[in-house]
Design an enzyme around this catalytic site. Structure first.
Site, PDB file in Angstrom:
ATOM      1  N   PRO A 140      37.766  47.773  41.466  1.00  0.00           N
ATOM      2  CA  PRO A 140      36.350  47.661  41.069  1.00  0.00           C
ATOM      3  C   PRO A 140      36.217  46.916  39.741  1.00  0.00           C
ATOM      4  O   PRO A 140      37.021  47.113  38.836  1.00  0.00           O
ATOM      5  CB  PRO A 140      35.885  49.102  40.926  1.00  0.00           C
ATOM      6  N   GLU A 141      35.233  46.065  39.671  1.00  0.00           N
ATOM      7  CA  GLU A 141      34.932  45.386  38.420  1.00  0.00           C
ATOM      8  C   GLU A 141      33.629  45.973  37.871  1.00  0.00           C
ATOM      9  O   GLU A 141      33.101  46.937  38.425  1.00  0.00           O
ATOM     10  CB  GLU A 141      34.811  43.874  38.658  1.00  0.00           C
TER      11      GLU A 141
END
Ligand SMILES: [Zn+2]
Length: 300
Positions: free
Chosen positions: A2-3
């Protein structure tokens, strides 16, 4: 992994269930995630009211009334879901296809009646309780650069941090000290939208005069302005879409984000460039161990 947009989506999903509610019970179903839980982890959480849920880079930060902060990181495959009281009746659960309850490792029972469940098949995620006044000294947070959507991050600041760099623009943007929370996907997308080559030297974001004189930090070039605008645009658009669901990200409701349908270069190797009138083809190459997707024709 996840960013920033995915973590921000999770934060927005958890906020209504956590803020203002008390943690009645913190149920740990194992002794560790990526790291062992602290010995006093449960004691410092139970009975505490969550006064706010914030985010710093890819960390979720729950402020507790005691003055502690609960730091949570999703790692590679971590996700949260909010289970509400009315769903406790058997048969009323709505599980997504690939949900696997064997990987539910932490459950926070909130005074609001919601249960917050942390699921993480690969267990690279982690949680830690830190005293608010010790946050400055916390090794996990040390050296994190500015928030890309925060007020302090602008073309001048980006140019200053890149002025003396010998690395490529792509590598500079992935450096968490330059800007926090960006990863491979959003860096590729932002560079494409700014029409800048991932191979370009990061130092070209600052004016040359400053480079020649050895002045620490040149003035921002037009490229720096364009790039900051592109970073803002792509992150805001991704947050509105609930993040990108490649691999493991899902929202706290169990729904998938849909920004992957708006990728313009990422994962589009061999497809036509979407820049009007360009006619180029999206290419992929290995850059510092990661796949870079770009259009060699319109990204200079
Ligand atoms: Zn192009």
């Amino acid at each position: 992994m996840p960013e920033l947009p995915e973590v921000e989506t999770v934060r927005r999903g958890l906020q209504p269930a956590m803020e203002g509610a008390r943690i009645m019970e913190a149920d740990l179903r194992r002794k560790d995630l990526r790291f062992p839980f602290q010995k006093d982890f449960v004691a410092r959480l139970e009975g505490q009211t969550v006064t706010g849920l914030g985010r710093r880079a890819k960390y979720l930060m729950a402020d507790l009334a005691s003055g502690d902060v609960l730091l949570m990181h999703l790692g590679m495959s971590g996700s949260f879901r909010v289970r509400n009281d009315d769903e406790k009746t058997p048969g009323k659960f709505h599980f997504s296809r690939n949900e696997d309850r064997a990987h539910d490792h932490v459950v926070f029972q909130m005074s609001s009646g919601s249960a917050i469940v942390f699921n993480d098949p690969r267990r690279f995620g982690y949680m830690k309780v830190i005293a608010r006044n010790a946050l400055d000294r916390e090794p996990l947070l040390k050296g994190l650069g500015p928030e890309p959507l925060g007020n302090e991050f602008d073309a001048a600041m980006l140019a200053r941090s890149c002025a003396n760099k010998k690395s490529s623009l792509k590598a500079a943007l992935l450096d968490q000290r330059v800007v926090a929370g960006l990863g491979n996907i959003y860096v590729c997308e932002a560079l494409f939208r700014a029409h800048l080559s991932p191979r370009r030297l990061a130092a070209t974001l600052a004016t040359k005069a400053a480079q020649r004189k050895g002045v620490a930090g040149g003035a921002p070039t037009e490229h720096a302005r364009r790039l900051v605008e592109a970073i803002h645009a792509v992150l805001n658009q991704a947050i509105r879409a609930g993040g990108s669901s490649l691999r493991d990200h899902r929202q706290t409701s169990g729904e998938l984000g849909y920004f992957q349908h708006s990728f313009q270069v990422y994962d589009r190797e061999g497809e036509k460039c979407l820049t009007p009138g360009c006619g180029g083809i999206v290419r992929r190459f290995n850059q510092n161990g990661r796949s870079t997707f770009w259009c060699p024709k319109c990204q200079k």
